[in-house]
Write an enzyme that holds these catalytic residues in place. Structure first.
Site, PDB file in Angstrom:
ATOM      1  N   HIS A   9      40.141  37.170  38.541  1.00 30.94           N
ATOM      2  CA  HIS A   9      40.377  38.460  37.893  1.00 30.94           C
ATOM      3  C   HIS A   9      41.543  39.212  38.543  1.00 30.94           C
ATOM      4  O   HIS A   9      42.289  39.905  37.859  1.00 30.94           O
ATOM      5  CB  HIS A   9      39.113  39.321  37.922  1.00 30.94           C
ATOM      6  CG  HIS A   9      38.457  39.375  39.277  1.00 30.94           C
ATOM      7  ND1 HIS A   9      37.839  38.278  39.843  1.00 30.94           N
ATOM      8  CD2 HIS A   9      38.355  40.374  40.188  1.00 30.94           C
ATOM      9  CE1 HIS A   9      37.364  38.609  41.035  1.00 30.94           C
ATOM     10  NE2 HIS A   9      37.670  39.875  41.267  1.00 30.94           N
ATOM     11  N   CYS A  63      45.487  34.891  42.951  1.00 32.81           N
ATOM     12  CA  CYS A  63      44.377  35.837  43.097  1.00 32.81           C
ATOM     13  C   CYS A  63      44.989  37.157  43.550  1.00 32.81           C
ATOM     14  O   CYS A  63      46.194  37.362  43.385  1.00 32.81           O
ATOM     15  CB  CYS A  63      43.289  35.307  44.036  1.00 32.81           C
ATOM     16  SG  CYS A  63      43.798  35.001  45.733  1.00 32.81           S
ATOM     17  N   GLY A  64      44.171  38.064  44.096  1.00 33.90           N
ATOM     18  CA  GLY A  64      44.727  39.361  44.470  1.00 33.90           C
ATOM     19  C   GLY A  64      45.802  39.233  45.527  1.00 33.90           C
ATOM     20  O   GLY A  64      46.908  39.759  45.402  1.00 33.90           O
ATOM     21  N   THR A  65      45.461  38.516  46.600  1.00 28.61           N
ATOM     22  CA  THR A  65      46.419  38.321  47.702  1.00 28.61           C
ATOM     23  C   THR A  65      47.045  36.938  47.717  1.00 28.61           C
ATOM     24  O   THR A  65      48.051  36.732  48.413  1.00 28.61           O
ATOM     25  CB  THR A  65      45.696  38.489  49.053  1.00 28.61           C
ATOM     26  OG1 THR A  65      44.628  37.520  49.098  1.00 28.61           O
ATOM     27  CG2 THR A  65      45.120  39.895  49.209  1.00 28.61           C
ATOM     28  N   ILE A  67      45.469  34.607  49.166  1.00 29.62           N
ATOM     29  CA  ILE A  67      44.862  33.999  50.356  1.00 29.62           C
ATOM     30  C   ILE A  67      43.643  33.149  50.006  1.00 29.62           C
ATOM     31  O   ILE A  67      43.509  31.998  50.449  1.00 29.62           O
ATOM     32  CB  ILE A  67      44.479  35.080  51.388  1.00 29.62           C
ATOM     33  CG1 ILE A  67      45.726  35.799  51.905  1.00 29.62           C
ATOM     34  CG2 ILE A  67      43.710  34.466  52.555  1.00 29.62           C
ATOM     35  CD1 ILE A  67      45.426  37.038  52.759  1.00 29.62           C
ATOM     36  N   GLY A  68      42.747  33.714  49.216  1.00 29.07           N
ATOM     37  CA  GLY A  68      41.529  32.977  48.868  1.00 29.07           C
ATOM     38  C   GLY A  68      41.855  31.687  48.135  1.00 29.07           C
ATOM     39  O   GLY A  68      41.282  30.615  48.432  1.00 29.07           O
ATOM     40  N   MET A  69      42.767  31.756  47.189  1.00 28.29           N
ATOM     41  CA  MET A  69      43.159  30.558  46.436  1.00 28.29           C
ATOM     42  C   MET A  69      43.771  29.514  47.369  1.00 28.29           C
ATOM     43  O   MET A  69      43.499  28.317  47.245  1.00 28.29           O
ATOM     44  CB  MET A  69      44.172  30.924  45.343  1.00 28.29           C
ATOM     45  CG  MET A  69      43.564  31.638  44.154  1.00 28.29           C
ATOM     46  SD  MET A  69      42.391  30.569  43.288  1.00 28.29           S
ATOM     47  CE  MET A  69      42.227  31.479  41.729  1.00 28.29           C
ATOM     48  N   HIS A  96      60.457  21.482  52.974  1.00 33.69           N
ATOM     49  CA  HIS A  96      59.919  21.045  54.266  1.00 33.69           C
ATOM     50  C   HIS A  96      58.452  20.647  54.190  1.00 33.69           C
ATOM     51  O   HIS A  96      58.015  19.776  54.933  1.00 33.69           O
ATOM     52  CB  HIS A  96      60.065  22.158  55.310  1.00 33.69           C
ATOM     53  CG  HIS A  96      61.474  22.336  55.790  1.00 33.69           C
ATOM     54  ND1 HIS A  96      61.785  23.064  56.918  1.00 33.69           N
ATOM     55  CD2 HIS A  96      62.653  21.877  55.313  1.00 33.69           C
ATOM     56  CE1 HIS A  96      63.097  23.041  57.114  1.00 33.69           C
ATOM     57  NE2 HIS A  96      63.650  22.335  56.137  1.00 33.69           N
TER      58      HIS A  96
END
Ligand code: RB5
Length: 144
Positions: A9, A63-65, A67-69, A96
């Protein structure tokens, strides 16, 4: 090569935006959801896109940040996920790191910047110098 794209979301609106841009640019897009902005668990989407990547496609997870993904996708053997916030990172993730999944944070970057990062990621090849291959292999082994 197809581009498999997915978002929770937090990233839904950016997924819609990038999906349209990718189609306009001639990429074949696999949309793994979510398909509306109601709350979902990002790992469920991440693993669907990861499966497409293991079948030889490139992945984009939002996702929002981001990071979770990135955390979720990185748990899948064979996936190299890279959280990128600018064009340089998008390019270097390919050169790289040989990343096959680009992770983006919809709440930390604008849509147009996200498109620039996506293009850099998709249009850049991998450097296969011995040192880069050696480092990637060490990451893939994951041993301490
Ligand atoms: C959802 O609110 C948010 O936690 C998610 O989109 C993501 O940023 C997690 O890393």
């Amino acid at each position: 090569m197809k581009v498999s794209i997915g978002a929770d979301h937090g990233g839904f609106h950016l997924k819609e935006f990038l999906g349209e841009r990718l189609s306009e640019a001639g990429y074949e897009v696999i949309d793994r959801g979510s398909f509306d902005p109601s709350p979902v668990d990002y790992p469920d989407i991440a693993f669907k896109v990861a499966a497409d990547v293991l079948n030889g496609n490139r992945g984009i997870l939002i996702c929002g940040t981001g990071i979770g993904m990135c955390n979720a996708a990185s748990r899948v053997e064979g996936v190299i996920a890279a959280l990128c916030t600018n064009e340089y990172m998008g390019r270097m993730a390919r050169l790289h790191n040989d990343a096959n999944v680009l992770c983006l944070g919809a709440r930390v970057m604008g849509d147009e910047l996200a498109w620039d990062v996506t293009r850099a990621f998709l249009e850049t090849g991998t450097m296969n110098d011995d040192k880069y291959i050696r480092r990637r292999e060490k990451v893939a082994r994951g041993c301490i």
